[in-house]
Design a protein around this motif. Structure first.
Motif, PDB file in Angstrom:
ATOM      1  N   MET A   1      -0.562  -2.257 -11.899  1.00 29.58           N
ATOM      2  CA  MET A   1       0.201  -3.314 -11.231  1.00 29.58           C
ATOM      3  C   MET A   1       1.501  -3.622 -11.967  1.00 29.58           C
ATOM      4  O   MET A   1       2.536  -3.873 -11.335  1.00 29.58           O
ATOM      5  N   ILE A   2       1.462  -3.605 -13.300  1.00 27.91           N
ATOM      6  CA  ILE A   2       2.702  -3.800 -14.071  1.00 27.91           C
ATOM      7  C   ILE A   2       3.673  -2.674 -13.768  1.00 27.91           C
ATOM      8  O   ILE A   2       4.863  -2.893 -13.491  1.00 27.91           O
ATOM      9  N   LEU A   3       3.173  -1.443 -13.825  1.00 27.36           N
ATOM     10  CA  LEU A   3       4.027  -0.293 -13.550  1.00 27.36           C
ATOM     11  C   LEU A   3       4.545  -0.329 -12.118  1.00 27.36           C
ATOM     12  O   LEU A   3       5.711   0.005 -11.859  1.00 27.36           O
ATOM     13  N   HIS A   4       3.703  -0.770 -11.186  1.00 26.18           N
ATOM     14  CA  HIS A   4       4.156  -0.838  -9.793  1.00 26.18           C
ATOM     15  C   HIS A   4       5.272  -1.862  -9.611  1.00 26.18           C
ATOM     16  O   HIS A   4       6.232  -1.615  -8.867  1.00 26.18           O
ATOM     17  N   SER A   5       5.161  -3.025 -10.249  1.00 25.40           N
ATOM     18  CA  SER A   5       6.219  -4.032 -10.112  1.00 25.40           C
ATOM     19  C   SER A   5       7.551  -3.500 -10.624  1.00 25.40           C
ATOM     20  O   SER A   5       8.608  -3.754 -10.034  1.00 25.40           O
ATOM     21  N   ILE A   6       7.506  -2.760 -11.722  1.00 21.53           N
ATOM     22  CA  ILE A   6       8.733  -2.166 -12.275  1.00 21.53           C
ATOM     23  C   ILE A   6       9.281  -1.116 -11.318  1.00 21.53           C
ATOM     24  O   ILE A   6      10.481  -1.085 -11.021  1.00 21.53           O
ATOM     25  N   TRP A   7       8.406  -0.251 -10.821  1.00 18.83           N
ATOM     26  CA  TRP A   7       8.793   0.771  -9.840  1.00 18.83           C
ATOM     27  C   TRP A   7       9.362   0.124  -8.573  1.00 18.83           C
ATOM     28  O   TRP A   7      10.403   0.527  -8.059  1.00 18.83           O
TER      29      TRP A   7
ATOM     30  N   LYS B   1      -0.204  11.335 -16.375  1.00 16.14           N
ATOM     31  CA  LYS B   1       0.074  11.313 -14.939  1.00 16.14           C
ATOM     32  C   LYS B   1       1.500  10.854 -14.643  1.00 16.14           C
ATOM     33  O   LYS B   1       2.218  11.466 -13.849  1.00 16.14           O
ATOM     34  N   PHE B   2       1.920   9.771 -15.293  1.00 13.87           N
ATOM     35  CA  PHE B   2       3.231   9.199 -14.998  1.00 13.87           C
ATOM     36  C   PHE B   2       4.311   9.609 -15.998  1.00 13.87           C
ATOM     37  O   PHE B   2       5.491   9.618 -15.660  1.00 13.87           O
TER      38      PHE B   2
ATOM     39  N   LYS C   1       0.829  -1.200   0.000  1.00 12.84           N
ATOM     40  CA  LYS C   1       0.000   0.000   0.000  1.00 12.84           C
ATOM     41  C   LYS C   1       0.863   1.250   0.000  1.00 12.84           C
ATOM     42  O   LYS C   1       0.606   2.204  -0.754  1.00 12.84           O
ATOM     43  N   LYS C   2       1.894   1.263   0.836  1.00 11.14           N
ATOM     44  CA  LYS C   2       2.775   2.436   0.899  1.00 11.14           C
ATOM     45  C   LYS C   2       3.517   2.622  -0.413  1.00 11.14           C
ATOM     46  O   LYS C   2       3.652   3.753  -0.914  1.00 11.14           O
TER      47      LYS C   2
ATOM     48  N   MET D   1       4.274   5.524  -5.521  1.00 13.78           N
ATOM     49  CA  MET D   1       4.331   5.481  -6.976  1.00 13.78           C
ATOM     50  C   MET D   1       3.386   6.518  -7.578  1.00 13.78           C
ATOM     51  O   MET D   1       3.760   7.274  -8.489  1.00 13.78           O
ATOM     52  N   GLU D   2       2.159   6.550  -7.084  1.00 13.88           N
ATOM     53  CA  GLU D   2       1.197   7.522  -7.605  1.00 13.88           C
ATOM     54  C   GLU D   2       1.645   8.956  -7.351  1.00 13.88           C
ATOM     55  O   GLU D   2       1.371   9.857  -8.142  1.00 13.88           O
ATOM     56  N   LYS D   3       2.337   9.168  -6.261  1.00 11.57           N
ATOM     57  CA  LYS D   3       2.749  10.515  -5.881  1.00 11.57           C
ATOM     58  C   LYS D   3       4.008  10.966  -6.612  1.00 11.57           C
ATOM     59  O   LYS D   3       4.116  12.139  -7.023  1.00 11.57           O
ATOM     60  N   LEU D   4       4.971  10.061  -6.806  1.00 10.49           N
ATOM     61  CA  LEU D   4       6.299  10.466  -7.262  1.00 10.49           C
ATOM     62  C   LEU D   4       6.660  10.054  -8.682  1.00 10.49           C
ATOM     63  O   LEU D   4       7.329  10.811  -9.391  1.00 10.49           O
ATOM     64  N   LEU D   5       6.255   8.861  -9.094  1.00 11.16           N
ATOM     65  CA  LEU D   5       6.850   8.246 -10.277  1.00 11.16           C
ATOM     66  C   LEU D   5       6.684   9.072 -11.546  1.00 11.16           C
ATOM     67  O   LEU D   5       5.579   9.507 -11.874  1.00 11.16           O
ATOM     68  N   LYS D   6       7.807   9.245 -12.248  1.00 12.15           N
ATOM     69  CA  LYS D   6       7.816   9.870 -13.561  1.00 12.15           C
ATOM     70  C   LYS D   6       8.602   8.974 -14.514  1.00 12.15           C
ATOM     71  O   LYS D   6       9.691   8.504 -14.187  1.00 12.15           O
TER      72      LYS D   6
END
Length: 649
Positions: A634-640, A357-358, A310-311, A316-321
């Motif tokens: 979820m794909i983007l999160h795994s990479i992040w 967004k990203f 969750k964190k 990721m939503e807040k920072l990832l570019k």
């Protein structure tokens, strides 16, 4: 005697001094003459490993290119025709240079990349910033070394960045978060944001116009060309257990070990940027995430650590570019396929390239860099029919990497560690194993034996999309109490070695509880196939030519508990999901005991797993407009997530 004593004392003292001097001279002589040779002889035969994973990672990335050649399995009901081709690959490939049969055609694609070409170094004390970079963020006049890009990419492990009239960046503070208390907040050091200007060259982008025509004018949404198959050339992984099969628990152990070793032994970037420091801060916050297992959207038993997930997702939503390269011509680059078994790479490409967004236009702000190629279109465009080789495909990707590494400094800064790709074709692991060895690879063919690196690579879900306009049509199935069939499977029997074994034991109604078939008769809307999926307790996900299968996601899509029969297959989103809480893993050797294994599962446990399948389902859905926690995110999160736990400065 009293008169002789002083004289004797003087004589003995002189002898003693001579003896001490001679001893000292001998010691010094041995130290400076013999000792170095003794030390070298002791350590000459000892090789100190660079990292714990150097055997598996480096060995796989630099070894002979005799990779696994097999296409991902076709759709479960046989919507695509396939051509079987035997793999003819001898040992000469191991030492032969990567020159394709169509070298004369491919070489002009990148005419500006000469053998010894180097990019001009910056002459200023501080490199010029890209457009959009706030230069006021740079402190203490610290400057980063200007990378001298060349065709020798990726950068070697011990290579140092050349400095062109620039000072070294300021020393970084020790950011070891281990002694920090749980609820403490770690201060973020304000570091110089360095963004070297790209090398400007008078040249045009490489095109695929000179590639031999291979009927690529078709619309591959519903009329895909024949799929070429190869018998895989499997290489043993040094990390594999003695049995040659890595269980899910052993995969989890390997993931933990690799995460620790990546953090301690990862190669530092040539210079540090603000996004690097943001990733370090994110890593600290994820590791020290407060316990939060009451989120109604996240059912805790589905995850390895729901609080960390969750964190991480929030950060990721807040920072990832992400910076997506614009270079590259269609159809290999920027050509998403939205239908069929390769839909995952296509949908991800389509969404990420249109995402505001990203995605950022300023590479100085990017934490990750996306390589926008389609592994399916690479095969369709460049594979020479009946050549039994895909070295020209590998060469094309290498030339693309060489091109962007000369034009921009980003690849060279980390040797590609902050770059990523999403590829669903079965050849992708072997095509990217060498020249993209340090990059994060999201792969459908997530086979431990084909060089999948835990903690760096991630498993891309293979999804079969029948209608791109309505990807969620026919979703769901019967409740747990209205599923009379114990287990179901249907698929072409000639796809690999496993399916004939499965059919020989359980096919053709040998057991009334197990509906195991070869290819089902084609019906309108595939109603027979879908009806079986929707009314079976367990859906058999047997591997085809490779470890991956679209049936894993299909089972979840139709509320059916997946039974995965595929040794060494790393399931999707393995970094965060606890797969054993909602899926069954049956070793290939236990196919004769399949019914016994399924019948031994208590009804209460089955109902719990089926409920969890429905709860995890949101992570495996494509939406025309992306939604929170869906497949794209979820794909983007795994990479992040993997990048966060690899970062080091």
């Amino acid at each position: 005697m009293r008169r002789e004593f002083p004289w004797l004392w003087k004589v003995e003292s002189r002898r003693l001094l001579w003896l001490l001097g001679l001893t000292f001279a001998l010691v010094v002589t041995f130290q400076y003459i013999e000792l170095p040779y003794a030390i070298s002889s002791i350590f000459s035969s000892t090789k100190i490993p660079i990292s714990r994973n150097s055997t598996s990672l480096i060995g796989n990335s630099t070894s002979a290119m005799a990779p696994s050649f097999s296409q991902s399995e076709s759709d479960p009901v046989g919507d695509e025709e396939e051509v079987e081709v035997d793999q003819i690959f001898d040992s000469t490939i191991a030492t032969a240079p990567a020159v394709s049969p169509t070298t004369a055609t491919l070489r002009p694609l990148f005419p500006s990349l000469k053998e010894n070409a180097t990019a001009p170094a910056a002459n200023a004390d501080a490199p010029a910033a890209f457009s959009g970079l706030n230069t006021s963020q740079v402190k203490d006049n610290a400057t980063a070394p200007a990378p001298a890009a060349s065709n020798q990419i990726p950068v070697k492990e011990n290579a140092t960045a050349p400095v062109a009239n620039a000072e070294a960046p300021a020393a970084l503070p020790d950011l070891n978060p281990s002694p920090v208390k749980k609820n403490a907040t770690a201060p973020v050091a304000v570091l110089p944001v360095v963004n070297p200007s790209p090398v400007k060259e008078n040249r045009t982008m490489p095109t695929t116009s000179q590639v031999p025509e291979r009927s690529i004018t078709k619309t591959y949404v519903g009329d895909a060309p024949p799929i070429v198959r190869f018998v895989p050339d499997v290489k043993e992984n040094s990390k594999m257990p003695d049995s040659g099969v890595m269980s899910i628990s052993e995969m989890s152990k390997q993931l933990r070990q690799n995460r620790v070793s990546h953090y301690r032994l990862a190669k530092k970037p040539k210079w540090v940027t603000k996004p690097d420091m943001e990733l370090l801060q994110a890593k600290y916050e994820i590791e020290n995430a407060p316990i939060d297992d009451k989120d109604p959207l996240l059912y805790a038993p589905l995850y390895r650590n729901v609080s960390m997930f969750k964190k991480s997702y929030e950060l990721m939503e807040k920072l990832l570019k992400v910076y997506a390269y614009k270079e590259g011509d269609k159809p290999i680059m920027h050509s998403p396929i939205l239908r069929g078994i390769y839909a995952s790479e296509g949908w991800f490409m389509k969404i990420i390239e249109s995402n505001n967004k990203f995605v950022t236009k300023d590479p100085a702000k990017a934490h990750l860099f996306y390589l926008p190629f389609s592994s399916r279109m690479l095969e369709v465009t460049l594979y020479v029919q009946d050549s039994h080789s895909h070295r020209n495909l590998i060469k094309y990707l290498k030339d693309y990497i060489d091109f962007i590494s000369v034009k921009y400094p980003f690849w060279n800064r980390t040797s590609g560690a902050d770059h990523f790709l999403a590829a669903c074709h079965d050849w992708a692991p072997s095509e990217t194993r060498k020249h993209m060895a340090k990059s994060i690879r999201a792969l459908c063919n997530s086979d431990v034996k084909e060089g999948f690196v835990f903690g760096k690579d991630t498993s891309l879900p293979e999804t079969f999309v029948r209608d791109p306009k309505k990807p969620l049509s026919n979703m769901g199935g019967k409740s747990a109490t209205k599923r009379p069939i114990l287990a179901f499977f249907a698929g072409k029997p000639d796809h690999g070695y496993l399916r004939p074994i499965l059919l020989s034991y359980w096919g053709n109604n040998k057991d009334p509880d197990l509906k195991i078939f070869g290819k089902l008769p084609r019906t309108k809307g595939n109603k027979n196939y879908l009806q079986f999926m929707k009314t079976s307790k367990y859906c058999i996900c047997a591997k085809g030519f490779e470890v991956n299968s679209p049936r894993v996601v299909e089972a979840i899509f139709y509320d059916c508990v997946p039974v995965i029969i595929s040794d060494n297959f790393v399931p999707p989103f393995f970094e965060v999901l606890n797969w054993e809480s909602f899926a069954i893993f049956v070793p290939e050797k236990d196919i004769p005991n399949l019914k016994k294994i399924l019948m031994s599962i208590p009804e209460r446990r089955y109902k719990s797993m089926q409920m969890r399948v429905k709860k995890v389902q949101k992570h495996f859905l494509w939406h025309v407009k992306p939604e929170k926690y869906d497949m794209f995110h979820m794909i983007l999160h795994s990479i992040w997530f993997n990048r966060v736990f690899q970062i080091t400065v």
